[in-house]
Design an enzyme around this catalytic site. Structure first.
Site, mmCIF file in Angstrom:
data_model
loop_
_atom_site.group_PDB
_atom_site.id
_atom_site.type_symbol
_atom_site.label_atom_id
_atom_site.label_comp_id
_atom_site.label_asym_id
_atom_site.label_seq_id
_atom_site.Cartn_x
_atom_site.Cartn_y
_atom_site.Cartn_z
ATOM 1 N N GLN A 1 7.128 -1.581 17.634
ATOM 2 C CA GLN A 1 6.856 -0.741 16.459
ATOM 3 C C GLN A 1 5.595 0.081 16.707
ATOM 4 O O GLN A 1 4.504 -0.479 16.762
ATOM 5 C CB GLN A 1 6.655 -1.664 15.245
ATOM 6 N N SER B 7 0.712 1.993 14.119
ATOM 7 C CA SER B 7 -0.757 2.051 14.043
ATOM 8 C C SER B 7 -1.357 2.935 15.127
ATOM 9 O O SER B 7 -0.852 3.006 16.254
ATOM 10 C CB SER B 7 -1.344 0.645 14.187
ATOM 11 N N SER C 77 2.698 -4.417 19.493
ATOM 12 C CA SER C 77 3.163 -5.704 20.016
ATOM 13 C C SER C 77 4.386 -5.477 20.898
ATOM 14 O O SER C 77 5.258 -4.680 20.548
ATOM 15 C CB SER C 77 3.569 -6.642 18.874
ATOM 16 N N GLU D 264 9.617 -5.817 6.754
ATOM 17 C CA GLU D 264 8.646 -6.574 7.551
ATOM 18 C C GLU D 264 7.930 -7.598 6.666
ATOM 19 O O GLU D 264 7.701 -8.729 7.052
ATOM 20 C CB GLU D 264 7.624 -5.623 8.180
ATOM 21 N N GLU E 10 -6.549 -7.370 2.159
ATOM 22 C CA GLU E 10 -7.148 -6.466 1.166
ATOM 23 C C GLU E 10 -6.118 -5.432 0.713
ATOM 24 O O GLU E 10 -5.982 -5.152 -0.478
ATOM 25 C CB GLU E 10 -8.377 -5.738 1.766
HETATM 26 C C1 LIG Z 1 -1.384 -9.483 16.035
HETATM 27 C C2 LIG Z 1 -1.197 -8.072 15.566
HETATM 28 C C3 LIG Z 1 -0.037 -7.415 15.893
HETATM 29 C C4 LIG Z 1 0.151 -6.094 15.489
HETATM 30 N N1 LIG Z 1 1.313 -5.458 15.874
HETATM 31 C C5 LIG Z 1 1.484 -4.157 15.530
HETATM 32 C C6 LIG Z 1 2.643 -3.456 15.982
HETATM 33 O O1 LIG Z 1 3.503 -4.015 16.681
HETATM 34 N N2 LIG Z 1 2.781 -2.162 15.649
HETATM 35 C C7 LIG Z 1 1.866 -1.505 14.885
HETATM 36 O O2 LIG Z 1 2.080 -0.334 14.589
HETATM 37 N N3 LIG Z 1 0.736 -2.134 14.453
HETATM 38 C C8 LIG Z 1 0.534 -3.439 14.760
HETATM 39 N N4 LIG Z 1 -0.606 -4.098 14.340
HETATM 40 C C9 LIG Z 1 -1.625 -3.331 13.637
HETATM 41 C C10 LIG Z 1 -1.794 -3.687 12.176
HETATM 42 O O3 LIG Z 1 -0.750 -3.192 11.392
HETATM 43 C C11 LIG Z 1 -3.163 -3.111 11.761
HETATM 44 O O4 LIG Z 1 -4.144 -3.842 12.476
HETATM 45 C C12 LIG Z 1 -3.405 -3.224 10.283
HETATM 46 O O5 LIG Z 1 -2.556 -2.368 9.588
HETATM 47 C C13 LIG Z 1 -4.880 -2.913 9.936
HETATM 48 O O6 LIG Z 1 -5.265 -1.693 10.469
HETATM 49 P P1 LIG Z 1 -6.613 -1.558 11.337
HETATM 50 O O7 LIG Z 1 -6.599 -2.623 12.367
HETATM 51 O O8 LIG Z 1 -6.701 -0.140 11.794
HETATM 52 O O9 LIG Z 1 -7.793 -1.892 10.335
HETATM 53 P P2 LIG Z 1 -8.443 -0.914 9.260
HETATM 54 O O10 LIG Z 1 -7.379 -0.212 8.506
HETATM 55 O O11 LIG Z 1 -9.459 -0.060 9.953
HETATM 56 O O12 LIG Z 1 -9.161 -1.925 8.286
HETATM 57 C C14 LIG Z 1 -10.422 -2.526 8.605
HETATM 58 C C15 LIG Z 1 -10.824 -3.417 7.421
HETATM 59 O O13 LIG Z 1 -11.017 -2.594 6.244
HETATM 60 C C16 LIG Z 1 -10.210 -3.065 5.161
HETATM 61 N N5 LIG Z 1 -9.709 -1.930 4.385
HETATM 62 C C17 LIG Z 1 -9.169 -0.775 4.880
HETATM 63 N N6 LIG Z 1 -8.774 0.037 3.880
HETATM 64 C C18 LIG Z 1 -9.044 -0.625 2.704
HETATM 65 C C19 LIG Z 1 -8.866 -0.317 1.309
HETATM 66 N N7 LIG Z 1 -8.296 0.828 0.921
HETATM 67 N N8 LIG Z 1 -9.222 -1.257 0.401
HETATM 68 C C20 LIG Z 1 -9.798 -2.444 0.777
HETATM 69 N N9 LIG Z 1 -10.010 -2.777 2.091
HETATM 70 C C21 LIG Z 1 -9.638 -1.883 3.032
HETATM 71 C C22 LIG Z 1 -9.061 -3.794 5.839
HETATM 72 O O14 LIG Z 1 -8.471 -4.764 4.980
HETATM 73 C C23 LIG Z 1 -9.751 -4.443 7.041
HETATM 74 O O15 LIG Z 1 -10.381 -5.635 6.662
HETATM 75 C C24 LIG Z 1 -0.831 -5.424 14.726
HETATM 76 C C25 LIG Z 1 -1.998 -6.103 14.378
HETATM 77 C C26 LIG Z 1 -2.189 -7.398 14.791
HETATM 78 C C27 LIG Z 1 -3.455 -8.092 14.420
#
Ligand SMILES: Cc1cc2nc3c(=O)[nH]c(=O)nc-3n(C[C@H](O)[C@H](O)[C@H](O)COP(=O)(O)OP(=O)(O)OC[C@H]3O[C@@H](n4cnc5c(N)ncnc54)[C@H](O)[C@@H]3O)c2cc1C
Length: 396
Positions: free
Chosen positions: A130, A133, A165, A248, A380
């Site tokens: 997928q 991100s 992933s 999902e 969150e």
């Molecule tokens: C093990 C694992 C597998 C994954 N696999 C995939 C995959 O296969 N494909 C894919 O596309 N993605 C994948 N992801 C990505 C995942 O979807 C993102 O990590 C997730 O959506 C969070 O985005 P970010 O890491 O950019 O954090 P950010 O969006 O930058 O967030 C950072 C922090 O800020 C907080 N925050 C952000 N916005 C707000 C708000 N509006 N209100 C309150 N708090 C907020 C968040 O909760 C978090 O604590 C994976 C992640 C993990 C950990």
């Protein structure tokens, strides 16, 4: 709600149980609740296992017969996953294909896409990843910048995805790309199916705190993708993606919950066999309390899952309340990992398979569980969804 299974559902359960008893490879059972998908050989073993499941007629149970499924009711699908957990067998490797892309294609795909892609999702001949991100588009997914410019019958895609992933072993990926940068954020996005072996794709594994690299950075440099691979309409990919994400958080969480039950069974066994200060950990009142709290939470998750299931059984699409399941599941998953660590005490720090209790699965699971509150929507963000879309609270 009627919680009893009908005689035919019970017969189905016996049939699954018998089949699993004679087919689950013994080398796959120990790691079943925290199976690594980083190692290519492990992935191949899991691919073969999904193929065996498919040959037995157990993959895509609730998919329509015309799409290669068995046309069974969703409850039978759930019974199957419950029995899989009971047999301590890993679920099918092609989770993204089966639980996210498959239902999305059935809802939004063309007949040609359905015929081309669904059969190989079922057999795991083609594993899917997928690609949503990006470095600046995680929670704020609509900020995605990966560009796709039309050139005749193809799109030329350039940009970067992250945390993808299984990209290191995937054959195909479902990607969100920006096709109209001038349009409002949610409107200029398109859902594309991308052959991961296309020229211009570079996959760089990212090492996680577990020490393994199960997810990746994906760089796309002028990758050519046929326009025929657009799912839904150009610039209307956001609605398609919402279908994918709802599945999902809903059905996939139900499946994850079943793995949780399996881990909980193992935890009870661990508490019974671990000695601390000359007594069994299972006789320590604090440990017992922790175990019972987890059992209660797990049961609540199961019942909430049945509530979501009722919607699906009625033919309705998953709703935003699926977010409650994901939110609670991730907390219980982490609590369980922590209790295991408490039970093991200093032994929990031994990760070498040869020396560690249960081949180091608890230490691995403890580190892996940190990701549970991030993947598939952070806690969150899920709270925001619940507040605004389920409880109707003001956005500010
Ligand atoms: C093990 C694992 C597998 C994954 N696999 C995939 C995959 O296969 N494909 C894919 O596309 N993605 C994948 N992801 C990505 C995942 O979807 C993102 O990590 C997730 O959506 C969070 O985005 P970010 O890491 O950019 O954090 P950010 O969006 O930058 O967030 C950072 C922090 O800020 C907080 N925050 C952000 N916005 C707000 C708000 N509006 N209100 C309150 N708090 C907020 C968040 O909760 C978090 O604590 C994976 C992640 C993990 C950990």
């Amino acid at each position: 709600m009627d919680f009893d299974f009908t005689p035919s559902e019970q017969a189905f359960r016996r049939e699954v149980r018998d089949w699993l008893q004679s087919h689950v490879p013994s080398d796959l059972t120990l790691g079943a609740f925290a199976f690594s998908r980083a190692d290519r050989e492990d992935v191949e073993r899991l691919r073969a296992w999904q193929r065996t499941l498919w040959e037995g007629g157990w993959v895509g149970l609730n998919w329509p017969v015309k799409y290669g499924g068995r046309g069974a009711a969703i409850l039978e699908q759930i019974i199957f996953y419950e029995e899989l957990a009971r047999a301590q067998a890993p679920p099918p490797i092609n989770r993204g294909g089966l639980s996210m892309l498959g239902p999305t294609l059935m809802a939004h795909g063309t007949e040609a896409q359905i015929q081309r892609f669904l059969p190989k999702i079922l057999t795991a001949e083609e594993i899917w990843c997928q690609g949503f991100s990006e470095p600046n588009a995680g929670s704020d997914l609509a900020n995605l910048q990966c560009r796709a410019v039309r050139d005749g019958d193809e799109f030329v895609v350039s940009g970067q995805k992250v945390w993808t992933s299984l990209a290191h072993v995937a054959d195909w990926g479902f990607f969100l790309v920006r096709t109209d940068p001038a349009a409002p954020r949610h409107k200029g996005i398109t859902f594309l199916l991308v052959d991961m072996r296309s020229p211009g794709i570079t996959v760089r594994p990212l090492r996680q705190m577990t020490g393994e690299a199960e997810f990746n950075e994906v760089f796309l440099d002028a990758v050519r993708v046929p326009v025929a691979n657009v799912v839904g309409k150009v610039n209307e990919g956001w609605q398609v993606a919402m279908t994918t994400l709802a599945y999902e958080r809903d059905l996939l969480t139900f499946i994850r919950n079943i793995s949780l039950r399996m881990a909980l069974d193992r935890l009870v066994t661990l508490a019974k066999k671990t000695e601390r200060n000359g007594a069994r950990a299972a006789d320590d009142p604090v440990v017992r309390q922790g175990l019972v709290a987890l059992l209660i939470e797990e049961r609540c998750l199961q019942l909430n899952g049945y509530r979501s299931l009722t919607r699906l059984v009625r033919g309705e699409a998953p709703g935003p309340e699926g977010s409650t399941s994901k939110l609670s599941w991730s907390r219980v998953d982490q609590d369980l990992a922590e209790l295991a660590t408490e039970i093991l005490g200093p032994l929990s720090q031994i990760t070498d398979k040869a020396w560690a209790v249960d081949e180091g699965q608890w230490a691995y699971n403890c580190l892996l569980a940190r990701a549970s509150t991030i993947r598939a929507g952070t806690s969150e963000i899920l709270k925001n969804i619940l507040g605004e879309r389920v409880l109707g609270l003001p956005q500010d």
